[in-house]
Design a protein around this motif. Structure first.
Motif, mmCIF file in Angstrom:
data_model
loop_
_atom_site.group_PDB
_atom_site.id
_atom_site.type_symbol
_atom_site.label_atom_id
_atom_site.label_comp_id
_atom_site.label_asym_id
_atom_site.label_seq_id
_atom_site.Cartn_x
_atom_site.Cartn_y
_atom_site.Cartn_z
ATOM 1 N N ALA A 1 152.199 -22.581 22.160
ATOM 2 C CA ALA A 1 152.800 -23.356 23.264
ATOM 3 C C ALA A 1 154.465 -23.088 23.096
ATOM 4 C CB ALA A 1 152.660 -24.898 22.904
ATOM 5 N N PRO A 2 154.882 -21.976 23.581
ATOM 6 C CA PRO A 2 156.299 -21.428 23.706
ATOM 7 C C PRO A 2 157.136 -22.254 24.553
ATOM 8 C CG PRO A 2 155.057 -19.812 24.900
ATOM 9 C CD PRO A 2 153.950 -21.140 24.476
ATOM 10 N N TRP B 1 157.075 -11.535 29.134
ATOM 11 C CA TRP B 1 157.038 -11.671 27.670
ATOM 12 C C TRP B 1 155.704 -12.557 27.271
ATOM 13 C CZ3 TRP B 1 157.151 -16.326 25.413
ATOM 14 C CH2 TRP B 1 157.230 -17.350 26.174
ATOM 15 N N LEU B 2 155.467 -13.613 27.901
ATOM 16 C CA LEU B 2 154.223 -14.455 27.459
ATOM 17 C C LEU B 2 153.131 -13.618 27.395
ATOM 18 C CD1 LEU B 2 153.215 -17.260 26.702
ATOM 19 C CD2 LEU B 2 152.662 -17.633 29.149
ATOM 20 N N ALA B 3 152.727 -12.798 28.518
ATOM 21 C CA ALA B 3 151.503 -11.970 28.464
ATOM 22 C C ALA B 3 151.561 -11.158 27.148
ATOM 23 C CB ALA B 3 151.438 -11.282 29.676
ATOM 24 N N ASP B 4 152.715 -10.473 26.944
ATOM 25 C CA ASP B 4 152.981 -9.653 25.674
ATOM 26 C C ASP B 4 152.489 -10.292 24.397
ATOM 27 O OD1 ASP B 4 153.430 -7.481 27.502
ATOM 28 O OD2 ASP B 4 155.684 -7.902 27.057
ATOM 29 N N ALA B 5 153.140 -11.492 24.201
ATOM 30 C CA ALA B 5 152.995 -12.193 22.895
ATOM 31 C C ALA B 5 151.482 -12.732 22.826
ATOM 32 C CB ALA B 5 153.869 -13.539 23.247
ATOM 33 N N VAL B 6 150.751 -13.260 24.173
ATOM 34 C CA VAL B 6 149.527 -13.579 23.883
ATOM 35 C C VAL B 6 148.690 -12.454 23.684
ATOM 36 C CG1 VAL B 6 147.418 -14.499 25.441
ATOM 37 C CG2 VAL B 6 149.866 -15.560 25.685
ATOM 38 N N CYS B 7 148.874 -11.269 24.253
ATOM 39 C CA CYS B 7 148.064 -9.982 23.907
ATOM 40 C C CYS B 7 148.219 -9.849 22.417
ATOM 41 C CB CYS B 7 148.406 -8.993 24.928
ATOM 42 S SG CYS B 7 147.983 -9.086 26.458
ATOM 43 N N ALA B 8 149.256 -10.031 21.920
ATOM 44 C CA ALA B 8 149.552 -9.630 20.512
ATOM 45 C C ALA B 8 149.071 -10.472 19.493
ATOM 46 C CB ALA B 8 150.931 -9.670 20.310
ATOM 47 N N LEU B 9 149.052 -11.708 19.806
ATOM 48 C CA LEU B 9 148.180 -12.735 19.097
ATOM 49 C C LEU B 9 146.692 -12.611 19.188
ATOM 50 C CD1 LEU B 9 150.471 -16.190 19.912
ATOM 51 C CD2 LEU B 9 150.236 -14.649 17.954
ATOM 52 N N VAL C 1 144.226 -21.136 22.372
ATOM 53 C CA VAL C 1 144.968 -21.851 23.931
ATOM 54 C C VAL C 1 146.114 -21.633 24.077
ATOM 55 C CG1 VAL C 1 144.685 -24.304 24.511
ATOM 56 C CG2 VAL C 1 142.792 -23.330 23.178
ATOM 57 N N VAL C 2 146.371 -21.220 25.209
ATOM 58 C CA VAL C 2 147.729 -21.254 25.649
ATOM 59 C C VAL C 2 148.231 -22.412 26.411
ATOM 60 C CG1 VAL C 2 149.344 -19.562 26.847
ATOM 61 C CG2 VAL C 2 147.272 -18.646 25.628
ATOM 62 N N SER C 3 149.316 -23.042 26.239
ATOM 63 C CA SER C 3 149.992 -23.955 27.030
ATOM 64 C C SER C 3 151.433 -23.703 27.169
ATOM 65 C CB SER C 3 149.993 -25.422 26.195
ATOM 66 O OG SER C 3 150.391 -26.347 26.885
ATOM 67 N N ALA C 4 151.703 -23.131 28.499
ATOM 68 C CA ALA C 4 153.087 -22.634 28.626
ATOM 69 C C ALA C 4 153.397 -22.923 30.295
ATOM 70 C CB ALA C 4 153.140 -21.097 28.627
ATOM 71 N N HIS D 1 146.001 -32.434 20.477
ATOM 72 C CA HIS D 1 145.022 -33.436 19.973
ATOM 73 C C HIS D 1 143.756 -32.397 19.499
ATOM 74 C CE1 HIS D 1 142.708 -36.830 19.230
ATOM 75 N NE2 HIS D 1 141.889 -36.373 20.046
ATOM 76 N N VAL D 2 143.614 -31.291 20.263
ATOM 77 C CA VAL D 2 142.432 -30.379 20.177
ATOM 78 C C VAL D 2 142.756 -29.475 19.112
ATOM 79 C CG1 VAL D 2 140.877 -28.963 21.511
ATOM 80 C CG2 VAL D 2 141.853 -30.828 22.803
ATOM 81 N N ALA D 3 143.950 -28.840 18.868
ATOM 82 C CA ALA D 3 144.374 -27.983 17.948
ATOM 83 C C ALA D 3 144.228 -28.257 16.322
ATOM 84 C CB ALA D 3 145.681 -27.657 18.383
ATOM 85 N N ASP D 4 143.879 -27.165 15.961
ATOM 86 C CA ASP D 4 143.724 -27.241 14.274
ATOM 87 C C ASP D 4 145.097 -26.637 13.924
ATOM 88 O OD1 ASP D 4 141.214 -27.942 13.534
ATOM 89 O OD2 ASP D 4 140.527 -26.318 15.009
ATOM 90 N N TYR D 5 145.830 -25.685 14.786
ATOM 91 C CA TYR D 5 147.130 -25.291 14.347
ATOM 92 C C TYR D 5 148.213 -25.183 15.642
ATOM 93 C CZ TYR D 5 144.362 -23.227 10.472
ATOM 94 O OH TYR D 5 143.836 -23.095 9.312
ATOM 95 N N ALA D 6 149.136 -25.549 15.543
ATOM 96 C CA ALA D 6 150.076 -25.478 16.816
ATOM 97 C C ALA D 6 151.202 -24.205 16.452
ATOM 98 C CB ALA D 6 150.893 -26.663 16.728
ATOM 99 N N VAL D 7 151.313 -23.483 17.285
ATOM 100 C CA VAL D 7 152.212 -22.482 17.123
ATOM 101 C C VAL D 7 153.465 -22.377 18.314
ATOM 102 C CG1 VAL D 7 152.295 -19.777 17.057
ATOM 103 C CG2 VAL D 7 150.526 -20.890 16.218
ATOM 104 N N THR D 8 154.512 -22.510 18.079
ATOM 105 C CA THR D 8 155.528 -22.360 19.076
ATOM 106 C C THR D 8 156.786 -21.667 18.560
ATOM 107 O OG1 THR D 8 156.814 -24.025 20.485
ATOM 108 C CG2 THR D 8 156.571 -24.831 17.874
ATOM 109 N N ASP D 9 157.823 -21.769 19.211
ATOM 110 C CA ASP D 9 159.157 -20.714 18.877
ATOM 111 C C ASP D 9 160.160 -21.797 18.811
ATOM 112 O OD1 ASP D 9 158.997 -21.092 21.642
ATOM 113 O OD2 ASP D 9 158.758 -19.379 22.228
ATOM 114 N N TYR D 10 160.860 -22.042 20.063
ATOM 115 C CA TYR D 10 162.078 -22.806 19.793
ATOM 116 C C TYR D 10 161.820 -24.098 20.684
ATOM 117 C CZ TYR D 10 163.071 -18.080 19.371
ATOM 118 O OH TYR D 10 163.056 -16.742 18.660
ATOM 119 N N SER D 11 160.766 -24.728 20.912
ATOM 120 C CA SER D 11 160.107 -25.700 21.727
ATOM 121 C C SER D 11 160.234 -27.078 20.929
ATOM 122 C CB SER D 11 158.743 -25.474 22.281
ATOM 123 O OG SER D 11 158.495 -26.830 23.067
ATOM 124 N N ALA D 12 160.565 -28.114 21.470
ATOM 125 C CA ALA D 12 160.415 -29.274 20.656
ATOM 126 C C ALA D 12 158.826 -29.938 20.582
ATOM 127 C CB ALA D 12 161.211 -30.372 21.383
#
Length: 392
Positions: A221-222, A233-241, A252-255, A285-296
């Motif tokens: 969730a960036p 940039w999002l597509a590049d990041a999702v492909c990399a992950l 799961v991508v939430s953007a 609520h569904v996630a085991d891991y939450a990955v973000t960057d500069y988001s609250a």
């Protein structure tokens, strides 16, 4: 010149509206969305506490565009309500000059601020122009500002241009939603669709060759990047992950919808889901891991006690524009990385050996004022603040 003229016209209309009687009315105003979630959570408590007052919604339509008609409606409510609640910059509150009768409480739409904004970023490529900020009196007119956590107050004070005594670190209604037990059924209901999509993913093969349908969920969730030079940039990041995360994990991508559009046509594995109809706060609520960057979102995930990582491949750019209030690499190194492969290795290690630095994450969270307490109610605290500004 055009901006100054527009500000003069808005102020003149406001003065005319101020000639009309003030009403027993609490106005909920937003340019962020049609139904801000914090307002939805707060409204029932306001209605119960102040039964003699009318609760009025005046927000953007679903498309999110400000119109002349909406501006006039918001000016009317600011002029005639006793209290206004806003969740972002609202021109009808900030632009009019001169005395006003209503109080305005700012419930900023984020629990904290990783990246700089407002007056902090005026002279950066990602910020607004100083001329626009002056002409439209950016963030003027607030009686007080409710901050999510105490760690946000210094940055918010700079961003809004107020002294720190104007801030109340009470948390937001969404804090109650994330951790209080009475919202458990609602959390499950709102996240049920995404949970079902994850459960329907094809089974994956474990290292020993056995088949399993249980997938750990990595939520990515960036933050939304305005005026980014690379629209994909999002597509590049999702492909990399997608290329490096453990095979058993669901991604799961939430953007922002404008960023998600660029995922179309990209070659992604079947374990990638886009949370189109589930809000990020419910995807947590569904996630085991939450990955973000500069988001609250990071603060929401930490409050919900999710294993949280900062993935910041462009941090050098962000340190310059818009700038950072929280530098994850410097302040939370054990849960931050600039490299997708390193992030994948950390998640794989945690899945195998439980190596996530929970103590380090808790220390970072507590330093920011994040200390989950399911007995505390932010909604009640905010209602008490509203009470102090009502005249009757």
């Amino acid at each position: 010149m055009v901006m100054k003229l527009a500000a003069l016209v808005i102020s003149a209309i406001f003065r005319v509206f101020s000639l009309f009687p003030q009403r027993k009315k609490i106005a909920l105003l937003s340019r962020q969305s049609a139904r801000p979630f914090d307002f939805e959570l707060l409204e029932p408590a306001l209605a119960q506490a102040f039964s003699g007052y009318k609760i009025v919604w005046c927000c953007v339509t679903q498309g999110g565009k400000m119109t002349v008609l909406l501006m006039l409606k918001q000016l009317w409510h600011v002029a005639t309500a006793e209290v206004c609640l806003v969740d972002g910059y609202v021109p009808a509150v900030s632009i009019p000059k001169g005395p006003r009768r209503s109080a305005c409480i700012q419930l900023w739409h984020a629990l904290g601020a990783v990246k700089k904004f407002g007056f902090q970023s005026l002279h950066t490529a990602a910020g607004r122009s100083p001329e626009a900020a002056r002409a439209f009196s950016m963030h003027a007119g607030y009686s007080c500002i409710v901050a999510g956590f105490s760690g946000a107050v210094p940055a918010f004070a700079e961003a809004f241009g107020y002294t720190e005594d104007k801030f109340l670190p009470l948390g937001l209604p969404r804090c109650d939603y994330l951790i209080r037990p009475e919202y458990a059924e609602e959390r499950a209901r709102r996240s049920a669709s995404l949970a079902a999509q994850v459960a329907a993913l094809p089974a994956h093969a474990a290292a020993d060759g056995a088949s399993s349908v249980t997938r750990p969920v990595v939520l990515y969730a960036p933050t939304f990047r305005k005026n980014n030079a690379n629209p994909a940039w999002l597509a590049d990041a999702v492909c990399a992950l997608d290329a490096v995360l453990p095979a058993e994990a669901a991604l799961v991508v939430s953007a922002h919808p404008l960023d998600v559009e660029h995922l179309e046509g990209r070659s992604l594995s079947r374990r990638v889901l886009v949370a189109r109809d589930t809000a990020t706060i419910d995807a947590i609520h569904v996630a085991d891991y939450a990955v973000t960057d500069y988001s609250a979102v990071a603060f929401e995930a930490l409050l919900a006690d999710k294993k949280t990582y900062f993935y910041v491949p462009d941090i050098e750019e962000y340190r310059i524009s818009p700038g950072l209030n929280v530098d994850p690499v410097a302040e939370a190194s054990t849960i931050s990385t600039t490299d997708a492969a390193e992030l994948a290795d950390r998640i794989a290690s945690d899945l195998a050996k439980g190596s996530y630095d929970a103590a380090g994450a808790r220390a970072f969270a507590r330093a920011y004022g994040i200390d989950p307490d399911p007995t505390y109610c932010a909604v009640d605290a905010i209602v008490d603040v509203v009470r102090t500004y009502l005249k009757n």
